[in-house]
Design an enzyme around this catalytic site. Structure first.
Site, PDB file in Angstrom:
ATOM      1  N   GLU A 103       0.840  -1.062   0.039  1.00 31.25           N
ATOM      2  CA  GLU A 103      -0.074  -0.050  -0.033  1.00 31.25           C
ATOM      3  C   GLU A 103       0.678   1.067   0.105  1.00 31.25           C
ATOM      4  O   GLU A 103       1.993   1.392   0.517  1.00 31.25           O
ATOM      5  CB  GLU A 103      -0.812   0.071   1.235  1.00 31.25           C
ATOM      6  CG  GLU A 103      -1.650  -1.066   1.381  1.00 31.25           C
ATOM      7  CD  GLU A 103      -2.482  -1.078   2.763  1.00 31.25           C
ATOM      8  OE1 GLU A 103      -3.315  -1.992   2.704  1.00 31.25           O
ATOM      9  OE2 GLU A 103      -2.040  -0.400   3.703  1.00 31.25           O
ATOM     10  N   CYS A 119       3.051   8.302   2.004  1.00 29.16           N
ATOM     11  CA  CYS A 119       3.708   7.220   2.890  1.00 29.16           C
ATOM     12  C   CYS A 119       3.849   5.991   2.254  1.00 29.16           C
ATOM     13  O   CYS A 119       3.087   5.448   1.433  1.00 29.16           O
ATOM     14  CB  CYS A 119       2.524   7.110   3.833  1.00 29.16           C
ATOM     15  SG  CYS A 119       2.660   5.877   5.042  1.00 29.16           S
ATOM     16  N   CYS A 126       5.225  -7.956   7.383  1.00 29.00           N
ATOM     17  CA  CYS A 126       6.246  -7.215   8.472  1.00 29.00           C
ATOM     18  C   CYS A 126       6.392  -8.334   9.441  1.00 29.00           C
ATOM     19  O   CYS A 126       5.358  -9.194   9.894  1.00 29.00           O
ATOM     20  CB  CYS A 126       5.862  -5.942   9.160  1.00 29.00           C
ATOM     21  SG  CYS A 126       6.788  -5.419  10.194  1.00 29.00           S
ATOM     22  N   CYS A 130       3.541  -6.367  15.820  1.00 25.74           N
ATOM     23  CA  CYS A 130       3.249  -5.544  16.830  1.00 25.74           C
ATOM     24  C   CYS A 130       1.591  -5.871  16.654  1.00 25.74           C
ATOM     25  O   CYS A 130       0.926  -5.927  15.686  1.00 25.74           O
ATOM     26  CB  CYS A 130       3.100  -3.882  16.218  1.00 25.74           C
ATOM     27  SG  CYS A 130       4.912  -3.332  15.937  1.00 25.74           S
ATOM     28  N   CYS A 133      -1.499  -3.819  14.772  1.00 25.68           N
ATOM     29  CA  CYS A 133      -1.219  -3.602  13.452  1.00 25.68           C
ATOM     30  C   CYS A 133      -1.568  -4.649  12.526  1.00 25.68           C
ATOM     31  O   CYS A 133      -1.206  -5.735  12.814  1.00 25.68           O
ATOM     32  CB  CYS A 133       0.278  -2.931  13.365  1.00 25.68           C
ATOM     33  SG  CYS A 133       0.853  -3.293  11.558  1.00 25.68           S
ATOM     34  N   CYS A 346      -2.079   1.595   7.914  1.00 26.28           N
ATOM     35  CA  CYS A 346      -1.341   0.352   7.160  1.00 26.28           C
ATOM     36  C   CYS A 346      -1.954  -0.779   7.214  1.00 26.28           C
ATOM     37  O   CYS A 346      -2.436  -1.347   8.541  1.00 26.28           O
ATOM     38  CB  CYS A 346      -0.041   0.656   8.046  1.00 26.28           C
ATOM     39  SG  CYS A 346       1.063  -0.720   7.995  1.00 26.28           S
TER      40      CYS A 346
HETATM   41  S1  SF4 Z   1       3.472  -1.197  13.299  1.00 23.97           S
HETATM   42 FE1  SF4 Z   1       3.040  -2.967  11.912  1.00 23.97          FE
HETATM   43  S2  SF4 Z   1       4.029  -2.423   9.969  1.00 23.97           S
HETATM   44 FE2  SF4 Z   1       5.067  -1.140  11.612  1.00 23.97          FE
HETATM   45  S3  SF4 Z   1       6.561  -2.602  12.540  1.00 23.97           S
HETATM   46 FE3  SF4 Z   1       4.977  -3.110  13.683  1.00 23.97          FE
HETATM   47  S4  SF4 Z   1       3.856  -4.488  12.732  1.00 23.97           S
HETATM   48 FE4  SF4 Z   1       5.360  -3.771  11.160  1.00 23.97          FE
END
Ligand code: SF4
Length: 362
Positions: A103, A119, A126, A130, A133, A346
């Site tokens: 994206e 962005c 990833c 987290c 997210c 995101c």
């Molecule tokens: S917020 Fe999402 S994209 Fe950013 S480092 Fe953590 S898991 Fe990865």
């Protein structure tokens, strides 16, 4: 150390081959030399791609027809494009040559300064996991090559309204894809290309301490945003597994070193989650942590996630949190999520597209 850590350390092994868009002028000069062309043609290709934003070789009118026919520019394909109701934000879902989806978001200000911020994503998926997210819940697929990062910017660059700022805050951890991220930054600021100022680029990290020190030594004036999200290690480790490897104290030391070396004020991102990290006590702990540091805190009410136990706090709670920080002398702003109506956080658009495809009968 969790098993997924290997992805972060050995990330270069999952980066695809170099594309034309990811090459510097001198590299293009060498490349065209191997085709029997004069070296200056390489610089012309760079200028067509990065200065003029021409990604279709047949439209590179500075080049002779025979050379246009030799060139193939690896490009992504647009899967979906959404525009926010206020007309200021738009979001692109792109399919890369191997089917991976990423994206990119365009954010315009309503102010007269004409600021246009893009962005960009640096990885497909990833590995940082987290919990708040959506991208983190997908897992990691691969690193993006520098040209794949730069292309996201070029797609939004128009002669009548040029890109003014770039933030590395999309899918992925930019510092886990260090070499390609740095190459992309150097391409974006190249004097023969887009010529963005390094100070107009901001890189966000979940907290890879060694890479922050490495970035500080690069001699670039890039802004650094640290995703903090908690003021104590116990909570931060629950929200962000990276904290088990590099706890808050080490992270703040690295941020301080970055500030000392670059002169750039570090910003801290703090996603507000109701009954998780948004209490008065959390605000006081955050204020104590950042007291005396020249920094800015961006408070971001949580975007919807897959986890039904996580919610954004009320606006009055967010305002109270912000006021408490300010009273304690910490600069803070609530950042309202722009483009909520187009899934601008995101990973959300990719998730929505996945669900849409799954809902369509074969
Ligand atoms: S917020 Fe999402 S994209 Fe950013 S480092 Fe953590 S898991 Fe990865």
């Amino acid at each position: 150390m969790p098993a997924w850590w290997g992805h972060v350390w050995h990330s270069s092994s999952v980066t695809p081959p170099r594309t034309l868009l990811g090459m510097f002028p001198h590299e293009l000069e060498e490349l065209v030399g191997t085709w029997g062309e004069r070296a200056y043609r390489g610089r012309q290709i760079f200028s067509e791609l990065h200065r003029r934003g021409v990604l279709d070789p047949s439209l590179m009118t500075d080049l002779p027809v025979r050379l246009r026919r030799c060139i193939e520019v690896t490009r992504s394909e647009e899967v979906r494009r959404l525009h926010s109701l206020d007309g200021l934000t738009s979001k692109l879902l792109l399919r890369l040559h191997d089917g991976q989806q990423i994206e990119a978001v365009e954010m315009n200000t309503a102010r007269a300064d004409g600021r246009k911020t893009i962005c960009v994503s640096t990885q497909a998926g990833c590995a940082m996991a987290c919990v708040f997210c959506v991208t983190g819940q997908f897992g990691f697929a691969r690193n993006l090559e520098a040209g794949e990062i730069v292309e996201q910017v070029l797609r939004f660059n128009e002669p009548s309204h040029r890109v003014t700022n770039v933030v590395f805050m999309g899918m992925g951890e930019p510092l886990a894809n260090y070499d390609e991220t740095l190459r992309a930054i150097r391409l974006l600021i190249h004097p023969e290309g887009l010529r963005l100022g390094a100070r107009r680029i901001t890189l966000s990290t979940s907290g890879l301490v060694p890479q922050i020190h490495r970035l500080a030594a690069e001699g670039l004036q890039v802004g650094l945003a640290i995703s903090l999200h908690a003021a104590n290690d116990e909570l931060r480790s629950r929200l962000m597994p990276v904290n088990r490897r590099w706890p808050i104290a080490e992270l703040l030391d690295a941020a301080e070193a970055y500030f000392k070396q670059t002169g750039r004020r570090v910003s801290y991102e703090y996603t507000l989650m109701a009954d998780m990290n948004d209490s008065d006590a959390d605000a006081d702990a955050l204020a104590r942590l950042l007291a005396g540091r020249l920094c800015h805190v961006n408070l971001i009410p949580l975007n919807p996630t897959e986890d039904p136990s996580l919610h954004a706090p009320s606006m009055s709670r967010a305002l109270a949190f912000e006021a408490r920080l300010r009273r304690a002398g910490v600069a803070a702003t609530i950042r309202i999520n722009r483009g909520r109506d187009i899934l601008a956080a995101c990973g959300q658009l990719r998730l929505s597209e996945k669900r849409r495809r799954e809902a369509v009968p074969a």
